[in-house]
Design a protein around this motif. Structure first.
Motif, mmCIF file in Angstrom:
data_model
loop_
_atom_site.group_PDB
_atom_site.id
_atom_site.type_symbol
_atom_site.label_atom_id
_atom_site.label_comp_id
_atom_site.label_asym_id
_atom_site.label_seq_id
_atom_site.Cartn_x
_atom_site.Cartn_y
_atom_site.Cartn_z
ATOM 1 N N GLN A 1 0.830 -1.205 0.000
ATOM 2 C CA GLN A 1 0.000 0.000 0.000
ATOM 3 C C GLN A 1 0.864 1.255 0.000
ATOM 4 N N GLU A 2 1.948 1.231 0.780
ATOM 5 C CA GLU A 2 2.820 2.407 0.846
ATOM 6 C C GLU A 2 3.525 2.648 -0.484
ATOM 7 N N PHE A 3 3.985 1.577 -1.148
ATOM 8 C CA PHE A 3 4.659 1.733 -2.433
ATOM 9 C C PHE A 3 3.676 1.919 -3.592
ATOM 10 N N GLY A 4 2.429 1.504 -3.381
ATOM 11 C CA GLY A 4 1.432 1.663 -4.435
ATOM 12 C C GLY A 4 1.556 0.658 -5.557
ATOM 13 N N CYS A 5 2.161 -0.507 -5.275
ATOM 14 C CA CYS A 5 2.307 -1.534 -6.304
ATOM 15 C C CYS A 5 2.488 -2.898 -5.639
ATOM 16 N N LYS A 6 2.326 -3.956 -6.428
ATOM 17 C CA LYS A 6 2.526 -5.316 -5.934
ATOM 18 C C LYS A 6 4.018 -5.630 -5.879
ATOM 19 N N LEU A 7 4.432 -6.252 -4.797
ATOM 20 C CA LEU A 7 5.826 -6.643 -4.634
ATOM 21 C C LEU A 7 6.024 -8.133 -4.858
ATOM 22 N N LEU A 8 4.926 -8.902 -4.712
ATOM 23 C CA LEU A 8 4.969 -10.346 -4.938
ATOM 24 C C LEU A 8 3.876 -10.735 -5.914
ATOM 25 N N HIS A 9 4.142 -11.759 -6.735
ATOM 26 C CA HIS A 9 3.057 -12.379 -7.515
ATOM 27 C C HIS A 9 2.964 -13.832 -7.057
ATOM 28 N N ARG A 10 1.721 -14.270 -6.832
ATOM 29 C CA ARG A 10 1.507 -15.582 -6.229
ATOM 30 C C ARG A 10 0.774 -16.507 -7.200
ATOM 31 N N THR A 11 1.195 -17.788 -7.196
ATOM 32 C CA THR A 11 0.509 -18.844 -7.937
ATOM 33 C C THR A 11 0.347 -20.016 -6.995
ATOM 34 N N GLY A 12 -0.866 -20.138 -6.433
ATOM 35 C CA GLY A 12 -1.084 -21.166 -5.434
ATOM 36 C C GLY A 12 -0.230 -20.897 -4.219
ATOM 37 N N ARG A 13 0.555 -21.896 -3.823
ATOM 38 C CA ARG A 13 1.421 -21.731 -2.655
ATOM 39 C C ARG A 13 2.765 -21.090 -3.003
ATOM 40 N N ASP A 14 3.078 -21.041 -4.286
ATOM 41 C CA ASP A 14 4.358 -20.490 -4.716
ATOM 42 C C ASP A 14 4.217 -19.007 -5.026
ATOM 43 N N PHE A 15 5.300 -18.276 -4.851
ATOM 44 C CA PHE A 15 5.287 -16.871 -5.238
ATOM 45 C C PHE A 15 6.693 -16.424 -5.603
ATOM 46 N N GLY A 16 6.752 -15.351 -6.356
ATOM 47 C CA GLY A 16 8.030 -14.762 -6.734
ATOM 48 C C GLY A 16 7.934 -13.261 -6.617
ATOM 49 N N LEU A 17 9.048 -12.586 -6.800
ATOM 50 C CA LEU A 17 9.090 -11.132 -6.712
ATOM 51 C C LEU A 17 8.705 -10.520 -8.052
#
Length: 306
Positions: free
Chosen positions: A41-57
């Motif tokens: 919220q502070e940066f105004g953008c997503k920092l992680l993308h998630r696919t099921g239990r896995d995620f990346g930056l």
């Protein structure tokens, strides 16, 4: 942005797992999720993308990770310098807070202070507003968070946040679909804080006649006792909404629809301005940040920074 948030993000990036990051930081997975949401919220953008239990930056997350690592490296060096400074290791800050603060953002505030000043000793007192102001005036406390400010040439005050108040009661004694007038509420048992407290001063004008409360009032100086009395159906009360989020979600309490809204409750920070001037400036800054970050994690109608 807190050092704790930076450490959380670096741990998440390293483990790629919320549970293992929480274990490293000695906290819970929901706490990790709240910190991540506040950062995004502070940066105004997503920092992680998630696919099921896995995620990346995300690409933004990679840039944030590089910056956080550099800041934390500098921070670790500074922390070691401070730990070796005997003048700082002897410092103590004595914090006083009302129940509504201790049950909301006091814990993250203390966490922030510990991370920012590892050698600082922190003492906490939870009391009513009147006792906290007396403690500050007597030199027993350094900073307090209450409903009223401390008045005097040696004190400074600031608005930490505002908490919305809600009339609430057990589903056993209220009808959630009904709109209650002031007269309707006046006919019910009312649970509130004692007569000489700021919350009571808000209740009495609401009814425009203190005599209305005389035969209907049960008082307690403990927020937790009031919540339990409400759950057990002993009456209705006006209470900070954010302090009963869990009870409302579980259905133990219901918000009462009212024709006249109860005023919001300000949380005022007051502190000693003539002693430990630089330390108090840093403590107040951390308090402002902690209150603002807490407000960013809850429904904006429950708590906000004024």
């Amino acid at each position: 942005m807190r050092i704790l948030d930076m450490m959380t993000f670096v741990a998440l990036a390293r483990h790629r797992h919320f549970g293992r990051a929480a274990q490293e930081l000695h906290t819970t997975q929901p706490a990790i999720s709240i910190r991540l949401a506040a950062m995004e919220q502070e940066f105004g953008c997503k920092l992680l993308h998630r696919t099921g239990r896995d995620f990346g930056l995300t690409p933004a997350g990679e840039r944030v990770l590089q910056t956080f690592r550099a800041i934390l490296l500098t921070y670790d060096g500074l922390k070691q310098e401070l730990a070796d400074d005997p003048t700082l290791s002897r410092k103590v800050v004595r914090i006083g807070a009302i129940d509504s603060v201790s049950s909301t953002w006091l814990t993250p505030f203390v966490e922030n202070l510990h991370f920012a000043f590892p050698t600082l000793k922190i003492e906490i007192t939870v009391e009513a507003t009147k006792s906290l102001i007396a403690g500050l005036s007597n030199g027993e406390l350094d900073v307090i968070f209450a409903v009223d400010p401390a008045i005097g040439d040696s004190f400074r005050s600031f608005s930490a946040c505002v908490l919305q108040m809600t009339w609430a009661g057990s589903p056993r004694i209220i009808d959630p679909d009904r709109t209650y007038s002031v007269d309707d509420l006046a006919q019910m048992p009312i649970i509130t804080f004692p007569k000489d407290t700021p919350p009571y001063r808000m209740i009495a004008p609401y009814f425009q006649d203190e005599q209305v409360l005389a035969d209907k009032l049960t008082s307690s100086n403990s927020l937790y006792s009031i919540i339990n009395l409400l759950i057990d159906g002993f009456g209705v009360g006006a209470i900070p909404t954010v302090t009963i989020k869990r009870e409302l979600k579980m259905g133990l309490l219901h918000p009462i629809r009212v024709s006249k809204r109860f005023p919001a409750m300000p949380i005022i920070g007051s502190y000693q301005a003539d002693t430990q001037v630089e330390l108090m400036r840093l403590v107040v800054e951390q308090a402002r940040q902690s209150a603002a970050q807490f407000c960013a994690t809850v429904d904006p109608s429950m708590a906000w920074v004024d």
